[in-house]
Design a protein around this motif. Structure first.
Motif, PDB file in Angstrom:
ATOM      1  N   ALA A  60      40.357  36.180  41.532  1.00 45.71           N
ATOM      2  CA  ALA A  60      41.496  35.693  42.321  1.00 45.71           C
ATOM      3  C   ALA A  60      42.277  34.616  41.562  1.00 45.71           C
ATOM      4  O   ALA A  60      43.482  34.746  41.349  1.00 45.71           O
ATOM      5  CB  ALA A  60      41.007  35.153  43.669  1.00 45.71           C
ATOM      6  N   LEU A  61      41.612  33.560  41.153  1.00 45.73           N
ATOM      7  CA  LEU A  61      42.312  32.485  40.440  1.00 45.73           C
ATOM      8  C   LEU A  61      42.832  32.923  39.068  1.00 45.73           C
ATOM      9  O   LEU A  61      43.972  32.614  38.709  1.00 45.73           O
ATOM     10  CB  LEU A  61      41.396  31.265  40.313  1.00 45.73           C
ATOM     11  CG  LEU A  61      41.245  30.422  41.590  1.00 45.73           C
ATOM     12  CD1 LEU A  61      40.191  29.350  41.397  1.00 45.73           C
ATOM     13  CD2 LEU A  61      42.567  29.795  42.000  1.00 45.73           C
ATOM     14  N   PRO A  62      42.037  33.644  38.265  1.00 48.23           N
ATOM     15  CA  PRO A  62      42.565  34.083  36.958  1.00 48.23           C
ATOM     16  C   PRO A  62      43.794  34.972  37.054  1.00 48.23           C
ATOM     17  O   PRO A  62      44.541  35.097  36.077  1.00 48.23           O
ATOM     18  CB  PRO A  62      41.380  34.841  36.340  1.00 48.23           C
ATOM     19  CG  PRO A  62      40.175  34.241  36.982  1.00 48.23           C
ATOM     20  CD  PRO A  62      40.607  33.937  38.391  1.00 48.23           C
ATOM     21  N   CYS A  88      46.422  34.373  38.722  1.00 44.05           N
ATOM     22  CA  CYS A  88      47.625  33.557  38.872  1.00 44.05           C
ATOM     23  C   CYS A  88      48.258  33.307  37.508  1.00 44.05           C
ATOM     24  O   CYS A  88      47.565  33.080  36.517  1.00 44.05           O
ATOM     25  CB  CYS A  88      47.291  32.221  39.534  1.00 44.05           C
ATOM     26  SG  CYS A  88      46.637  32.373  41.203  1.00 44.05           S
ATOM     27  N   ARG A  89      49.589  33.313  37.477  1.00 48.73           N
ATOM     28  CA  ARG A  89      50.279  33.188  36.197  1.00 48.73           C
ATOM     29  C   ARG A  89      50.164  31.789  35.604  1.00 48.73           C
ATOM     30  O   ARG A  89      50.364  31.611  34.403  1.00 48.73           O
ATOM     31  CB  ARG A  89      51.750  33.575  36.356  1.00 48.73           C
ATOM     32  CG  ARG A  89      52.588  32.678  37.240  1.00 48.73           C
ATOM     33  CD  ARG A  89      54.054  33.107  37.180  1.00 48.73           C
ATOM     34  NE  ARG A  89      54.942  32.248  37.914  1.00 48.73           N
ATOM     35  CZ  ARG A  89      55.486  32.526  39.092  1.00 48.73           C
ATOM     36  NH1 ARG A  89      55.161  33.664  39.684  1.00 48.73           N
ATOM     37  NH2 ARG A  89      56.305  31.698  39.695  1.00 48.73           N
ATOM     38  N   ASP A  90      49.859  30.770  36.418  1.00 48.72           N
ATOM     39  CA  ASP A  90      49.737  29.417  35.893  1.00 48.72           C
ATOM     40  C   ASP A  90      48.302  28.915  35.939  1.00 48.72           C
ATOM     41  O   ASP A  90      48.043  27.712  35.907  1.00 48.72           O
ATOM     42  CB  ASP A  90      50.647  28.450  36.661  1.00 48.72           C
ATOM     43  CG  ASP A  90      50.316  28.408  38.151  1.00 48.72           C
ATOM     44  OD1 ASP A  90      49.591  29.313  38.624  1.00 48.72           O
ATOM     45  OD2 ASP A  90      50.789  27.485  38.839  1.00 48.72           O
ATOM     46  N   ASN A  91      47.348  29.852  36.015  1.00 45.75           N
ATOM     47  CA  ASN A  91      45.949  29.456  36.106  1.00 45.75           C
ATOM     48  C   ASN A  91      45.453  28.835  34.812  1.00 45.75           C
ATOM     49  O   ASN A  91      45.790  29.273  33.716  1.00 45.75           O
ATOM     50  CB  ASN A  91      45.078  30.671  36.459  1.00 45.75           C
ATOM     51  CG  ASN A  91      43.592  30.364  36.426  1.00 45.75           C
ATOM     52  OD1 ASN A  91      42.892  30.814  35.536  1.00 45.75           O
ATOM     53  ND2 ASN A  91      43.115  29.567  37.365  1.00 45.75           N
ATOM     54  N   GLU A  92      44.645  27.789  34.955  1.00 49.45           N
ATOM     55  CA  GLU A  92      43.946  27.192  33.834  1.00 49.45           C
ATOM     56  C   GLU A  92      42.468  27.529  33.953  1.00 49.45           C
ATOM     57  O   GLU A  92      41.927  27.631  35.054  1.00 49.45           O
ATOM     58  CB  GLU A  92      44.150  25.678  33.822  1.00 49.45           C
ATOM     59  CG  GLU A  92      45.610  25.259  33.677  1.00 49.45           C
ATOM     60  CD  GLU A  92      45.760  23.750  33.691  1.00 49.45           C
ATOM     61  OE1 GLU A  92      44.718  23.064  33.801  1.00 49.45           O
ATOM     62  OE2 GLU A  92      46.889  23.264  33.597  1.00 49.45           O
ATOM     63  N   ARG A  93      41.835  27.669  32.813  1.00 46.13           N
ATOM     64  CA  ARG A  93      40.423  28.088  32.825  1.00 46.13           C
ATOM     65  C   ARG A  93      39.533  27.114  33.585  1.00 46.13           C
ATOM     66  O   ARG A  93      38.479  27.469  34.088  1.00 46.13           O
ATOM     67  CB  ARG A  93      39.915  28.235  31.383  1.00 46.13           C
ATOM     68  CG  ARG A  93      40.510  29.433  30.641  1.00 46.13           C
ATOM     69  CD  ARG A  93      39.896  29.572  29.258  1.00 46.13           C
ATOM     70  NE  ARG A  93      40.413  30.751  28.573  1.00 46.13           N
ATOM     71  CZ  ARG A  93      39.894  31.952  28.671  1.00 46.13           C
ATOM     72  NH1 ARG A  93      38.853  32.148  29.455  1.00 46.13           N
ATOM     73  NH2 ARG A  93      40.414  32.969  28.012  1.00 46.13           N
ATOM     74  N   SER A  94      39.966  25.858  33.666  1.00 43.13           N
ATOM     75  CA  SER A  94      39.147  24.849  34.326  1.00 43.13           C
ATOM     76  C   SER A  94      39.278  24.884  35.848  1.00 43.13           C
ATOM     77  O   SER A  94      38.558  24.201  36.562  1.00 43.13           O
ATOM     78  CB  SER A  94      39.533  23.450  33.830  1.00 43.13           C
ATOM     79  OG  SER A  94      40.903  23.194  34.081  1.00 43.13           O
ATOM     80  N   SER A  95      40.220  25.693  36.369  1.00 41.76           N
ATOM     81  CA  SER A  95      40.459  25.739  37.806  1.00 41.76           C
ATOM     82  C   SER A  95      39.257  26.340  38.527  1.00 41.76           C
ATOM     83  O   SER A  95      38.729  27.374  38.128  1.00 41.76           O
ATOM     84  CB  SER A  95      41.709  26.563  38.112  1.00 41.76           C
ATOM     85  OG  SER A  95      42.849  25.974  37.536  1.00 41.76           O
ATOM     86  N   THR A  96      38.848  25.690  39.596  1.00 44.03           N
ATOM     87  CA  THR A  96      37.745  26.174  40.413  1.00 44.03           C
ATOM     88  C   THR A  96      38.095  25.947  41.878  1.00 44.03           C
ATOM     89  O   THR A  96      39.002  25.190  42.211  1.00 44.03           O
ATOM     90  CB  THR A  96      36.419  25.455  40.090  1.00 44.03           C
ATOM     91  OG1 THR A  96      36.584  24.042  40.318  1.00 44.03           O
ATOM     92  CG2 THR A  96      35.999  25.691  38.647  1.00 44.03           C
ATOM     93  N   THR A  97      37.371  26.585  42.745  1.00 42.76           N
ATOM     94  CA  THR A  97      37.525  26.360  44.175  1.00 42.76           C
ATOM     95  C   THR A  97      36.168  26.518  44.830  1.00 42.76           C
ATOM     96  O   THR A  97      35.275  27.193  44.297  1.00 42.76           O
ATOM     97  CB  THR A  97      38.533  27.340  44.796  1.00 42.76           C
ATOM     98  OG1 THR A  97      38.795  26.962  46.148  1.00 42.76           O
ATOM     99  CG2 THR A  97      38.001  28.770  44.772  1.00 42.76           C
ATOM    100  N   THR A  98      35.983  25.868  45.946  1.00 45.42           N
ATOM    101  CA  THR A  98      34.754  26.001  46.708  1.00 45.42           C
ATOM    102  C   THR A  98      34.879  27.211  47.621  1.00 45.42           C
ATOM    103  O   THR A  98      35.886  27.369  48.321  1.00 45.42           O
ATOM    104  CB  THR A  98      34.492  24.743  47.557  1.00 45.42           C
ATOM    105  OG1 THR A  98      34.369  23.610  46.697  1.00 45.42           O
ATOM    106  CG2 THR A  98      33.212  24.894  48.369  1.00 45.42           C
TER     107      THR A  98
END
Length: 363
Positions: free
Chosen positions: A176-178, A180-190
């Protein structure tokens, strides 16, 4: 879609804002071990008790968690059951292999006693039945595996079976997060398990998907497009103003995105209940629309333009291909099939969006 738009559509983000207008929902943060279980990953690959001879790349077997309550939706192998006693006395064979297999299966099955206890309490609080979803998706694609073909869950084991069987859930956890066009590898969600009160009397024809473009409601589509419901032909003119008023008075002032979709249910007495939000774009089904027309400059782009309201108006308009309550492997995706054409169009839409979307600013 941008990452902030996707995160805003998480149920744990929007539900507190719209709680008075939605279905009662209880939340449980999911531990990492349960997320690994849902993805089919080893729960603790570094454990000193791990089998050194096991294939590190082989996924673990599909096993339901051991239930503390003992409430399982599927039968399990039973150790120490001697089948010889059930057959003619002249038939002789040993049940030791069956016993060993059953005991090995029980030993390998994971267990999540704290999560199970919390989920069982929530199901009881919701009236003894609930339907599950994670941050974005419900396991609708796995309904085929349940006893009654629905998402109705009465135990933790029911919930685990649906979530573990769902490709949609696996996609949300991994992609889901990857996406996104502005996703960063460090992005996480609970990740949360959302348990929503089960209403057996809900009528599928009264659920609708609404499309919002530049903060204007531009389209409304019947959500369940796999059936023709004549009642909608008579009620469409009373349903549309109810949804438009709900958007203007409740959704638009409170939701932060410019472009998005939301799903609603219209009750028999004319109330509108908010069910879900989804990001704008190809990963959300446009149902009786197409993304090409929804994104066209002349579609809903003018102030005061009438909202387009679409329903299945005859049996010929039914779209059975949009209901996939079977495993993906069972679908006919051979060249020339309906799903082959659908997947090709989805790939073309993704490429078109990638070509027309400007790259995010550096920094």
């Amino acid at each position: 879609m941008r990452e902030e738009e996707l995160l805003r559509c998480q149920i744990q983000e929007w539900y507190p804002i719209f709680k008075p207008y939605s279905i009662r929902t209880l939340f449980h943060p999911l531990p990492d071990s349960f997320l690994r279980y849902l993805l089919g990953l080893p729960l603790n690959p570094s454990s000193p008790h791990a089998d050194p001879d096991a294939d590190a790349d082989a996924p673990p077997p599909f096993l339901l968690p051991l239930s503390v309550s003992g409430r399982d939706p599927l039968p399990r192998p039973t150790a120490h059951l001697d089948p010889v006693s059930l057959l003619d006395s002249q038939t002789s064979f040993s049940s030791s292999d069956d016993d060993d297999a059953a005991e090995a299966s029980a030993a390998a099955a994971p267990s999540f006693p704290d999560l199970e206890a919390a989920v069982e309490r929530s199901i009881a609080a919701l009236g003894a039945a609930a339907f599950p979803k994670l941050n974005w998706s419900a396991p609708k694609d796995a309904a085929w595996i349940s006893a009654d073909g629905t998402l109705r869950c009465t135990s933790f084991a029911d919930v685990a079976l649906l979530l573990r069987s769902s490709d949609a859930i696996a996609h949300d956890l991994s992609h889901a997060l990857p996406s996104c066009r502005d996703n960063e590898r460090s992005s996480t969600t609970t990740f949360y398990l959302a348990l929503r009160k089960w209403y057996p009397s809900l009528r599928p024809e009264m659920e609708f998907r609404c499309f919002v473009r530049r903060r204007r409601l531009v389209g409304i589509s019947q959500r369940e497009v796999t059936g023709f419901y004549p009642v909608l032909l008579d009620r469409r003119h009373e349903i549309q103003p109810l949804i438009e008023a709900f958007f203007a008075e409740v959704v638009n002032p409170r939701f932060g995105s410019e472009d998005y979709t939301f799903d609603v249910y219209v009750t028999g007495d004319g109330r509108v209940k908010l069910l879900d939000f989804n990001p704008w774009g190809v990963f959300t089904l446009p149902l009786l629309f197409s993304w090409e027309e929804l994104e066209g400059e002349g579609f809903g782009g003018e102030e005061g333009r009438a909202v387009e309201f679409r329903i299945v108006e005859s049996q010929c308009g039914v779209r059975p291909g949009l209901k996939t309550a079977v495993p993906y492997d069972y679908l006919d995706t051979a060249e020339g099939s309906g799903w082959d054409q659908f997947l090709k169009k989805a790939d073309e839409e993704l490429r078109r969006q990638a070509q027309t979307t400007p790259a995010p600013d550096a920094g």
